[in-house]
Design a protein around this motif. Structure first.
Motif, short mmCIF file in Angstrom:
data_model
loop_
_atom_site.label_atom_id
_atom_site.label_comp_id
_atom_site.label_asym_id
_atom_site.label_seq_id
_atom_site.Cartn_x
_atom_site.Cartn_y
_atom_site.Cartn_z
N ASP A 74 -4.91 -6.31 2.68
CA ASP A 74 -5.76 -6.45 4.01
C ASP A 74 -7.06 -6.75 3.62
OD1 ASP A 74 -3.10 -6.34 5.41
OD2 ASP A 74 -2.65 -4.83 5.84
N ASP A 75 -7.60 -5.59 2.48
CA ASP A 75 -8.94 -5.48 2.71
C ASP A 75 -9.65 -6.90 1.66
OD1 ASP A 75 -9.54 -3.58 3.44
OD2 ASP A 75 -9.45 -2.13 1.55
N ASP A 117 -6.48 -3.40 -2.25
CA ASP A 117 -5.61 -3.50 -0.96
C ASP A 117 -5.43 -4.48 -0.45
OD1 ASP A 117 -3.52 -2.22 1.23
OD2 ASP A 117 -5.10 -3.55 1.84
N ARG A 169 -0.02 -7.88 -6.02
CA ARG A 169 -0.38 -6.90 -6.38
C ARG A 169 -0.36 -5.02 -7.11
NH1 ARG A 169 2.08 -6.38 -0.24
NH2 ARG A 169 3.78 -7.96 -1.12
N GLY A 228 0.45 -0.93 -0.12
CA GLY A 228 -0.01 -0.27 -0.13
C GLY A 228 0.93 1.09 0.16
#
Length: 512
Positions: A443-444, A441, A435, A163
């Motif tokens: 984590d999302d 994201d 990624r 991120g």
């Protein structure tokens, strides 16, 4: 109660010398972190994204001998790097060997763009090779889809995934060099190889899923109003996460049974069948299999093909419409919002007389009585001699962890005792290297994956005989059902693959 010198932490006693050792380790970790990020490490430094242009200009001034590059091509993205392009061309003209491996998702617009770019590279004396990234990439090569350069086999420059603003690592550490060499060697082996033909493997939807997954993730929040067979209040946790989970092979899909569906569908199209119902769908994958099988069987998707896609929720219908339009086949596909257990209402909407019904892993969305209603409805919606092609999860044959096997990859898949934790861990590991191409994201993504694992329910319809009985009660002839164990979503399980045939006329079962 007072604390003793043996501090209690989580029920465990940590002695003072243990605590001191742990603090020393933490201090050392902090120092290493500061060295890495503050530029005091003599063999590595991190750069903000906007500093890379300056690095390139410095590189051009010293003219390295060999630069090997990994360059990902994301669907829909436009790589506009005029200054960088000029510098790489200048280096190639100065007799620096510049070798590029373009990572291109299969079935996407990126493939044509990457081929054009590779052609321009060759005209400028750069060496370019295309490596197609398909569904086998999820659990296969483990090559991160991010920019990387290996310069004179001495320095690695790579874009860091994560991120926040883009950052780049420039490193001469042996570990970084060894990793870059390993990745480039894998790409050299795969360069120029086409993915498996879809004759029995089914369509590779990697590029399409990368392009549409975020669209459905956002769309579900507006279009999902609840589905009584998944979640009567809100089904966006299901439809919103589905394509990301599908991309990383975490959920049941026709791809788990590709040879079964492709062969059976191709037989039906070769026999002259043209009217197909997709009964229940999470996205456009089942539709994609139908269209691919028609194309393979007949050389092209026939103009008289009529496919109807039925679901209670608008989200998968809109996804299927997007896919059909992308292929230029929207005139051959209808999208019907309705309840499969209400055949009378469906017939009023023009849904009847189907020659083939396809429903992947659909019956276990229902309890036993509702599943019987579904099979009854299929019988009523089929023309005489029509076929149902479906798969059914056999709950009595679930296994966690899986049965002993000599295949290490199968046993290594299950590393924690809780299936939900294991699901989340596998999703994070598979998505980590992607990624650079994902708009969500990490984590999302893992959070929505965990919610899916917690909330998803699959009903137990019994074993093989019980499932076959559902069809025989409606006078279907069941053709040689086959069982096969697959990894499953949360647990390893067996599925039953069924081709069921409605009698050609009253009292006369079809033999086709």
């Amino acid at each position: 109660m007072s604390m003793t010198s043996e501090a209690l932490h989580g029920g465990a006693r940590i002695r003072p010398n243990s605590a001191t050792t742990l603090i020393d380790h933490a201090r050392q970790a902090c120092i290493s972190h500061r060295v890495s990020f503050e530029g005091t490490d003599p063999l590595s430094v991190r750069l903000p994204g906007d500093a890379v242009a300056e690095l390139l200009q410095q590189l051009a001034g010293r003219t390295p001998r060999v630069v090997q590059q990994i360059v990902p091509f994301a669907p829909g993205a436009r790589r506009t790097e005029p200054l960088a392009g000029m510098i790489w061309r200048q280096l190639a003209a100065a007799r620096c060997e510049v070798l590029r491996y373009y990572l291109v998702p299969t079935g996407s617009d990126a493939l044509a763009r990457a081929r054009e770019q590779a052609g321009r590279d060759r005209q400028e004396k750069l060496v370019a090779a295309l490596v197609q990234v398909g569904q086998d990439w999820v659990e296969g090569p483990n090559v991160p889809l991010a920019d990387l350069w290996l310069i004179d086999d001495q320095v690695v420059v790579r874009r860091e995934l994560g991120g926040g603003p883009a950052s780049w690592l420039v490193s001469g550490h042996a570990k970084e060099l060894d990793n870059a060499r390993r990745l480039l060697a894998r790409l050299k082996e795969r360069a120029g190889k086409d993915p498996k033909p879809e004759t029995t493997a089914g369509p590779d939807l990697t590029g399409d899923l990368l392009e549409s997954a975020q669209m459905l993730y956002s769309l579900a929040g507006m279009a999902c109003k609840g589905s009584k067979y998944i979640d009567p209040k809100d089904c966006r946790w299901y439809h919103g996460s589905w394509q990301y989970l599908r991309l990383f092979n975490m959920v049941s899909s026709p791809s788990w049974h590709s040879a079964f569906y492709m062969r059976a569908l191709q037989r039906r199209f070769a026999a002259g069948d043209r009217k197909v119902l997709v009964s229940g769908t999470a996205d456009y994958t089942t539709l994609a299999f139908v269209l691919a099988a028609a194309r393979n069987a007949l050389g092209q998707v026939p103009k008289d093909l009529e496919v109807q896609v039925l679901d209670l929720c608008r989200t998968p219908l809109m996804a299927s419409e997007w896919y059909a339009k992308k292929l230029g086949l929207a005139d051959r596909v209808r999208f019907l919002e309705g309840d499969i257990t209400d055949p009378c209402a469906l017939k009023k909407k023009g849904a009847s007389g189907f020659q083939v019904i396809v429903a992947d892993a659909f019956l276990t969305r229902f309890g036993s009585e509702q599943a019987h209603q579904v099979v009854t409805s299929w019988h009523q919606l089929l023309a005489a001699g029509g076929h149902v092609l479906t798969t059914v999860r056999l709950h009595p044959r679930n296994a966690y962890p899986p049965p002993d096997t000599e295949e290490p990859a199968v046993n290594d898949r299950y590393r924690v005792t809780d299936p939900t934790d294991d699901f989340e861990l596998r999703l994070r590991e598979r998505a980590a290297g992607w990624r650079g191409m994902l708009p969500i994201d990490l984590d999302d993504l893992t959070n929505v994956g965990r919610q899916y694992a917690i909330r998803m329910k699959s009903n137990d319809l019994g074993d093989v005989g019980d499932v076959e009985a559902l069809f025989r009660r409606e006078q279907f002839t069941v053709e040689k059902p086959e069982r096969e164990r697959v990894d499953g979503e949360l647990v390893s399980t067996q599925y039953l693959r069924i081709e069921a045939i409605k009698a050609a006329s009253a009292g006369t079962p079809s033999s086709t």
